[in-house]
Scaffold this motif. Structure first.
Motif, PDB file in Angstrom:
ATOM      1  N   UNK A  17       0.833  -1.209   0.000  1.00 51.56           N
ATOM      2  CA  UNK A  17       0.000   0.000   0.000  1.00 51.56           C
ATOM      3  C   UNK A  17       0.867   1.260   0.000  1.00 51.56           C
ATOM      4  N   UNK A  18       1.945   1.275   0.778  1.00 51.62           N
ATOM      5  CA  UNK A  18       2.831   2.437   0.826  1.00 51.62           C
ATOM      6  C   UNK A  18       3.511   2.659  -0.518  1.00 51.62           C
ATOM      7  N   UNK A  19       3.907   1.580  -1.155  1.00 49.82           N
ATOM      8  CA  UNK A  19       4.543   1.682  -2.472  1.00 49.82           C
ATOM      9  C   UNK A  19       3.554   2.262  -3.480  1.00 49.82           C
ATOM     10  N   UNK A  20       2.323   1.791  -3.447  1.00 49.84           N
ATOM     11  CA  UNK A  20       1.310   2.293  -4.384  1.00 49.84           C
ATOM     12  C   UNK A  20       1.035   3.782  -4.168  1.00 49.84           C
ATOM     13  N   UNK A  21       1.009   4.219  -2.918  1.00 51.63           N
ATOM     14  CA  UNK A  21       0.805   5.644  -2.626  1.00 51.63           C
ATOM     15  C   UNK A  21       1.963   6.483  -3.170  1.00 51.63           C
ATOM     16  N   UNK A  22       3.182   5.991  -3.002  1.00 57.92           N
ATOM     17  CA  UNK A  22       4.360   6.686  -3.524  1.00 57.92           C
ATOM     18  C   UNK A  22       4.286   6.785  -5.044  1.00 57.92           C
ATOM     19  N   UNK A  23       3.901   5.707  -5.696  1.00 59.78           N
ATOM     20  CA  UNK A  23       3.784   5.703  -7.160  1.00 59.78           C
ATOM     21  C   UNK A  23       2.701   6.668  -7.617  1.00 59.78           C
ATOM     22  N   UNK A  24       1.583   6.673  -6.911  1.00 57.83           N
ATOM     23  CA  UNK A  24       0.469   7.560  -7.280  1.00 57.83           C
ATOM     24  C   UNK A  24       0.904   9.023  -7.224  1.00 57.83           C
ATOM     25  N   UNK A  25       1.721   9.344  -6.244  1.00 49.73           N
ATOM     26  CA  UNK A  25       2.151  10.727  -6.068  1.00 49.73           C
ATOM     27  C   UNK A  25       3.227  11.144  -7.070  1.00 49.73           C
ATOM     28  N   UNK A  26       4.110  10.224  -7.443  1.00 51.18           N
ATOM     29  CA  UNK A  26       5.286  10.630  -8.210  1.00 51.18           C
ATOM     30  C   UNK A  26       5.367  10.105  -9.639  1.00 51.18           C
ATOM     31  N   UNK A  27       4.486   9.213 -10.046  1.00 55.31           N
ATOM     32  CA  UNK A  27       4.494   8.763 -11.443  1.00 55.31           C
ATOM     33  C   UNK A  27       3.530   9.623 -12.241  1.00 55.31           C
ATOM     34  N   UNK A  28       4.017  10.146 -13.304  1.00 48.85           N
ATOM     35  CA  UNK A  28       3.180  10.997 -14.146  1.00 48.85           C
ATOM     36  C   UNK A  28       3.071  10.394 -15.548  1.00 48.85           C
ATOM     37  N   UNK A  29       2.413  11.128 -16.427  1.00 45.77           N
ATOM     38  CA  UNK A  29       2.195  10.696 -17.799  1.00 45.77           C
ATOM     39  C   UNK A  29       3.497  10.195 -18.438  1.00 45.77           C
ATOM     40  N   UNK A  30       3.426   9.084 -19.121  1.00 52.40           N
ATOM     41  CA  UNK A  30       4.576   8.550 -19.833  1.00 52.40           C
ATOM     42  C   UNK A  30       5.337   7.470 -19.086  1.00 52.40           C
ATOM     43  N   UNK A  31       4.893   7.140 -17.884  1.00 48.10           N
ATOM     44  CA  UNK A  31       5.624   6.151 -17.092  1.00 48.10           C
ATOM     45  C   UNK A  31       5.564   4.753 -17.703  1.00 48.10           C
ATOM     46  N   UNK A  32       4.480   4.425 -18.395  1.00 49.69           N
ATOM     47  CA  UNK A  32       4.325   3.080 -18.960  1.00 49.69           C
ATOM     48  C   UNK A  32       5.393   2.818 -20.018  1.00 49.69           C
TER      49      UNK A  32
END
Length: 89
Positions: A17-32
Motif C-alpha cells: 500500500x505504501x509503495x502504491x501511494x508513492x507511485x500515485x504521487x510521483x508517477x506521471x504521464x509517460x511512465x508506462x
C-alpha cells in the motif's frame, strides 16, 4: 510444545500500500513507456495494461513495482531540484 518464531519486518521495508501511494504521487504521464523500456532491458515483456494494473494495485508484481519505484524516485528528485532552483532565484 511448538515454538513459534515471530518474524518482525525490518524498519525500511514498505508495504504494498505504501509503495502504491508513492507511485500515485510521483508517477506521471509517460511512465508506462519508460517502464516497458526498462523491463525490456531485463528481457521482460509486459503489456501496457499489465503495468497499469500493477501500478493501480489490481495485480501484485514486485519486479514491475521495483521498476516503477525507480522511475517515481527519479521524478521525485527532479521535482525537488526544480523546486530548489525556483526558490533560489
Amino acid at each position: 510444545m511448538t515454538n513459534i518464531i515471530k518474524n518482525t519486518p525490518a524498519k525500511n521495508v514498505h508495504s504494498h500500500k505504501e509503495v502504491l501511494e508513492f507511485l500515485k504521487e510521483h508517477l506521471k504521464y509517460g511512465y508506462v513507456k519508460e517502464a516497458k523500456s526498462r523491463l525490456a532491458k531485463k528481457d521482460l515483456q509486459y503489456s501496457s495494461g499489465s503495468i497499469r494494473n500493477i501500478k493501480s494495485g489490481i495485480v501484485e508484481d514486485w519486479i514491475v513495482l521495483n521498476v516503477l519505484a525507480e522511475i517515481a524516485l527519479e521524478n521525485q528528485k527532479a521535482k525537488r531540484t526544480v523546486s530548489q532552483l525556483i526558490n533560489n532565484h
